[in-house]
Design a protein around this motif. Sequence first.
Motif, PDB file in Angstrom:
ATOM      1  N   GLN A 322     -55.563  -6.291  77.471  1.00 43.68           N
ATOM      2  CA  GLN A 322     -55.697  -7.600  76.818  1.00 43.68           C
ATOM      3  C   GLN A 322     -54.904  -7.615  75.517  1.00 43.68           C
ATOM      4  OE1 GLN A 322     -59.722  -8.854  75.495  1.00 43.68           O
ATOM      5  NE2 GLN A 322     -59.297 -10.749  76.632  1.00 43.68           N
ATOM      6  N   ASN A 335     -54.085 -12.407  78.598  1.00 46.10           N
ATOM      7  CA  ASN A 335     -55.467 -12.544  79.074  1.00 46.10           C
ATOM      8  C   ASN A 335     -56.365 -13.128  77.984  1.00 46.10           C
ATOM      9  OD1 ASN A 335     -54.563 -11.337  81.436  1.00 46.10           O
ATOM     10  ND2 ASN A 335     -55.248  -9.292  80.830  1.00 46.10           N
ATOM     11  N   GLN A 371     -61.891  -5.118  76.825  1.00 42.61           N
ATOM     12  CA  GLN A 371     -61.484  -6.483  77.170  1.00 42.61           C
ATOM     13  C   GLN A 371     -62.664  -7.428  76.970  1.00 42.61           C
ATOM     14  OE1 GLN A 371     -60.965  -8.159  81.379  1.00 42.61           O
ATOM     15  NE2 GLN A 371     -58.852  -7.614  80.839  1.00 42.61           N
TER      16      GLN A 371
END
Length: 411
Positions: A322, A335, A371
């Motif tokens: 990410q 992301n 993430q």
Amino acid sequence: MYTNRWLHSALKVVQTISTTIAATLVLPLAALAESGPGPGPLGSGPGCNFFPASASIGTRVDQTYFGPPPTDPSLVGPVQTLRSGTVSFDRNSFPGTVTLPLYKGYLKSGETVWYVITDTDDEANAEALGFNFSSKLSYSTPGARTGNFNSQGEIIFDQGKVDFSPERQVQPGSKERPFPVASAQPGSVGDKDYSPLVRILNSGGRVYNAPIVAFNVPADKINFPQGNPNYKLVHDEVVAIDTEKMTVTLNLVNGFSFGRPVWYVSMDSSDPTVAAIEGATSAPALQKIEVGGDDSFSSAVERIFIAINGPSQNGCKNPQRQGLYAALTDGYRPNNVLGGIPTIANDYSPLWDINLYEWTQDAVNNGDRTQLREEFHILGLVESGFLTGPNGSEFGSTGIINNCPIVFRLL
């Protein structure tokens, strides 16, 4: 969790094409200086592909035993929010894209304007034509162009030109800290009056999100129905454009909203550096829209949360991948986490107020970095001191707006 046969069939297609996509769409660091859309949302590993797994995994029954999803799309997907277009999972037809109607209008000075429509604050028209409905767009008029319908139903825009001729370039910072970037040039640049938003004066003053995808060019010069368009003439997110069928195919981007994977299109940014990173158009007029209010009265925006130094090692192979370090290193999208979207909340706006966050060095050293997929989880980690703004600064709005209409919710 419920799923359906459509999702199961699409999943088989995605599993088959993932390797092919990885071979054809990987965008290494050196290629960031090229125009065009770059990778789509179906990358080669779990860090770049969030297509849902079959619900039959871990059970004793085949996928076909699972019933259809509930009819209420707020409960479980898949659900397409931007219904005016067709989302493709077909490996032979631009997978990970959406094909939308292509509209032709004119600037009142005579130039041809090629554009798409994705959102409106006219709820009845949104329902009838398959656009996203966003009541917040009613508050966006300070940053909107104006226009009128002519007798043929074409929009005659009062202002706003876009130059698609520049070569998109992004030069990352150091290897250890690729963001902030050393230099950037967006591939399409709007003049001071350009905004993707247009308020139609002779149609009730309704606001439409109508990003320009080509400007002041005849139809035969931008007709690329099989792909490989000329990016000196069209938007960098265009994968194919057909001026006979009047359609345009746009690349989709992975993201999350309240923990659910979503696909969206990245069309414009109020900041030229962000526009270059995103492959979007620099739209200066969006700077006139107030940011920092999120869901308060008169706010036109919704928040998007972008990690700076999220997990980036091993690229798409890393399921925790990410952030901007990752995007500027391996070329895939970062992301991002979005706030409310259609079917989940009523506070959706395609105008995303960028909130950058950075993991503290203590969090990195302690192995806490991971993430993140949900707005209030991020806000809680800010409150607890795990996340800050850039370089340890106060967390909050950067003052930058991205125009990223939601297309599809995968779960």
